[in-house]
Structures are given as structure tokens and as C-alpha cells.
Design a protein around this motif. Structure first.
Motif, short mmCIF file in Angstrom:
data_model
loop_
_atom_site.label_atom_id
_atom_site.label_comp_id
_atom_site.label_asym_id
_atom_site.label_seq_id
_atom_site.Cartn_x
_atom_site.Cartn_y
_atom_site.Cartn_z
N PRO A 45 67.15 45.56 -12.32
CA PRO A 45 66.70 44.23 -12.73
C PRO A 45 65.79 44.35 -13.96
O PRO A 45 65.24 45.41 -14.24
N GLY A 46 65.64 43.25 -14.69
CA GLY A 46 64.81 43.25 -15.89
C GLY A 46 63.32 43.31 -15.58
O GLY A 46 62.52 43.61 -16.46
N ALA A 47 62.95 43.03 -14.36
CA ALA A 47 61.55 43.11 -13.90
C ALA A 47 61.57 43.49 -12.43
O ALA A 47 62.57 43.26 -11.74
N LEU A 48 60.48 44.08 -11.96
CA LEU A 48 60.42 44.44 -10.54
C LEU A 48 60.45 43.18 -9.68
O LEU A 48 59.64 42.28 -9.87
N PRO A 49 61.38 43.11 -8.74
CA PRO A 49 61.42 41.95 -7.84
C PRO A 49 60.19 41.94 -6.92
O PRO A 49 59.68 43.00 -6.55
N ALA A 50 59.75 40.76 -6.55
CA ALA A 50 58.61 40.63 -5.65
C ALA A 50 58.88 41.36 -4.33
O ALA A 50 57.98 41.99 -3.77
N LEU A 51 60.12 41.31 -3.85
CA LEU A 51 60.46 41.99 -2.59
C LEU A 51 60.18 43.49 -2.71
O LEU A 51 59.67 44.10 -1.77
N PHE A 52 60.49 44.09 -3.85
CA PHE A 52 60.24 45.52 -4.05
C PHE A 52 58.75 45.81 -3.94
O PHE A 52 58.33 46.72 -3.24
N THR A 53 57.95 45.02 -4.62
CA THR A 53 56.50 45.22 -4.61
C THR A 53 55.93 45.06 -3.20
O THR A 53 55.12 45.87 -2.76
N LEU A 54 56.37 44.04 -2.48
CA LEU A 54 55.89 43.81 -1.12
C LEU A 54 56.34 44.92 -0.17
O LEU A 54 55.55 45.42 0.63
N GLN A 55 57.59 45.32 -0.27
CA GLN A 55 58.12 46.36 0.60
C GLN A 55 57.51 47.73 0.29
O GLN A 55 57.36 48.56 1.18
N HIS A 57 54.48 48.55 -0.35
CA HIS A 57 53.26 48.73 0.45
C HIS A 57 53.60 49.06 1.90
O HIS A 57 52.94 49.87 2.53
N ARG A 58 54.64 48.43 2.42
CA ARG A 58 55.03 48.67 3.81
C ARG A 58 55.64 50.07 3.98
O ARG A 58 55.36 50.76 4.94
N VAL A 59 56.48 50.47 3.04
CA VAL A 59 57.19 51.74 3.14
C VAL A 59 56.25 52.93 3.00
O VAL A 59 56.52 54.00 3.51
N GLN A 60 55.14 52.76 2.31
CA GLN A 60 54.20 53.86 2.14
C GLN A 60 53.76 54.45 3.47
O GLN A 60 53.48 55.64 3.55
N ASN A 61 53.71 53.63 4.50
CA ASN A 61 53.28 54.10 5.81
C ASN A 61 54.42 54.08 6.82
O ASN A 61 54.19 54.06 8.01
N SER A 62 55.66 54.07 6.33
CA SER A 62 56.80 53.98 7.23
C SER A 62 57.87 54.97 6.83
O SER A 62 58.07 55.24 5.65
N ASP A 67 63.40 50.06 6.45
CA ASP A 67 62.39 49.69 5.46
C ASP A 67 62.77 50.23 4.08
O ASP A 67 62.66 49.54 3.07
N ILE A 68 63.23 51.47 4.06
CA ILE A 68 63.61 52.10 2.80
C ILE A 68 64.86 51.44 2.23
O ILE A 68 64.95 51.17 1.03
N ARG A 69 65.82 51.12 3.09
CA ARG A 69 67.04 50.43 2.66
C ARG A 69 66.71 49.09 2.01
O ARG A 69 67.27 48.74 0.98
N ARG A 70 65.81 48.36 2.63
CA ARG A 70 65.46 47.03 2.10
C ARG A 70 64.74 47.15 0.76
O ARG A 70 64.99 46.38 -0.16
N LEU A 71 63.84 48.12 0.67
CA LEU A 71 63.11 48.35 -0.59
C LEU A 71 64.09 48.66 -1.72
O LEU A 71 64.07 48.01 -2.77
N GLY A 73 67.31 48.25 -1.74
CA GLY A 73 68.30 47.19 -1.89
C GLY A 73 67.88 46.15 -2.91
O GLY A 73 68.72 45.57 -3.59
N SER A 74 66.58 45.93 -3.06
CA SER A 74 66.11 44.95 -4.03
C SER A 74 66.32 45.43 -5.47
O SER A 74 66.37 44.62 -6.38
#
Length: 156
Positions: A45-55, A57-62, A67-71, A73-74
């Protein structure tokens, strides 16, 4: 906070209209950088999607695969991770692709594949050295540690 559609609001309050605000500020969507991996071409994408940024933080501790697929996937699409793992992607390859991708979404051309691999290897080496570093032993009471008092039996 409630989620109301435009018909439910009425004229009681002036609405902070972010739809109109962002439409006024809209610039052409920047083109994303293409990459080829395991026989497929992906376009970042031309910019980081909000979903990537939100995920992120979650994936750092998972370590949950979902969780990784969703991150990822964005950035690459919903089936990219499955495609890569089926093709035998290694942990190092995944790390290099992620480093390269996140750097080049923000500013295309700033990090080469070679540099991403070097950064990944340096990061992993620093982690390994941090784990191998011995902890200093805590001094115990008694003789030989600079204490002037004799060791107590614990009885009073």
C-alpha cells in the motif's frame, strides 16, 4: 459513545464531519512498491494501513498465527502468509521481508533487500548476545564479600 447513522442524529448538534474534512484534504493515493515473492507479485500500500499499526502492537506480545496472518494480510492480502509458509519460508526470510516492506511503505526505495537482511541479522545477533550475557552474581552475606559482621546463626 454510540454509533448513529446520519438519519438518527437530527439537527440537535452540529456534527464534526471527518468525511468532509478528509475529502477536502485528499491527495492522490501514492502508488505502492511492488515485490515478487514465491512466484507472486504483491504491491505494498502507499501508506501503512491503520489495521497494520493496530495489529503490530498486539502481535508484539503474541505468537498466535492468526494475529500474524491478520497483520501481514493488511499489507500483502489475506492468503499471503499461508502461501509463503506452504513454500517453506524461513523465520529469517519473513523478518527480512517485513523489515524491507515496512521501510518501503513509508518511503519507497529507502531500504534495499541487502540492507534489510543486514539489519535483520544485526538485530538477531544483538538479541542472541543479550541472552548469552551472564548475570552478575549477587553477593551473599558473610565473609569474603566486604562485610565486617560475622555470619549470624539466625538464633536470638
Amino acid at each position: 459513545m454510540t454509533d448513529l447513522d446520519d438519519n438518527q442524529l437530527g439537527d440537535a448538534h452540529e456534527v464534526a464531519d471527518f468525511d468532509a474534512f478528509f475529502a477536502e484534504q485528499a491527495e492522490p493515493e501514492p502508488k505502492g512498491v511492488p515485490l515478487r515473492l514465491f512466484g507472486r507479485t504483491y504491491t505494498l500500500p502507499g501508506a501503512l494501513p491503520a489495521l497494520f499499526t493496530l495489529q503490530l502492537h498486539r502481535v508484539q506480545n503474541s505468537a498466535r498465527p492468526d494475529d500474524i496472518r491478520r497483520l501481514l494480510g493488511s499489507l500483502f492480502g489475506p492468503d499471503a502468509v499461508d502461501h509463503w509458509t506452504e513454500r517453506g519460508m524461513s523465520d529469517r526470510q519473513l523478518g527480512v521481508v517485513l523489515l524491507w516492506s515496512t521501510a518501503n511503505v513509508a518511503d519507497p526505495g529507502t531500504v534495499s533487500m541487502e540492507r534489510a537482511a543486514q539489519l535483520y541479522d544485526e538485530r538477531e545477533q544483538a538479541k542472541a548476545q543479550g541472552k548469552a550475557r551472564p548475570r552478575p552474581a549477587k553477593p551473599k552475606g558473610g565473609k569474603g564479600n566486604g562485610s565486617k559482621r560475622p555470619r549470624s546463626s539466625g538464633k536470638r
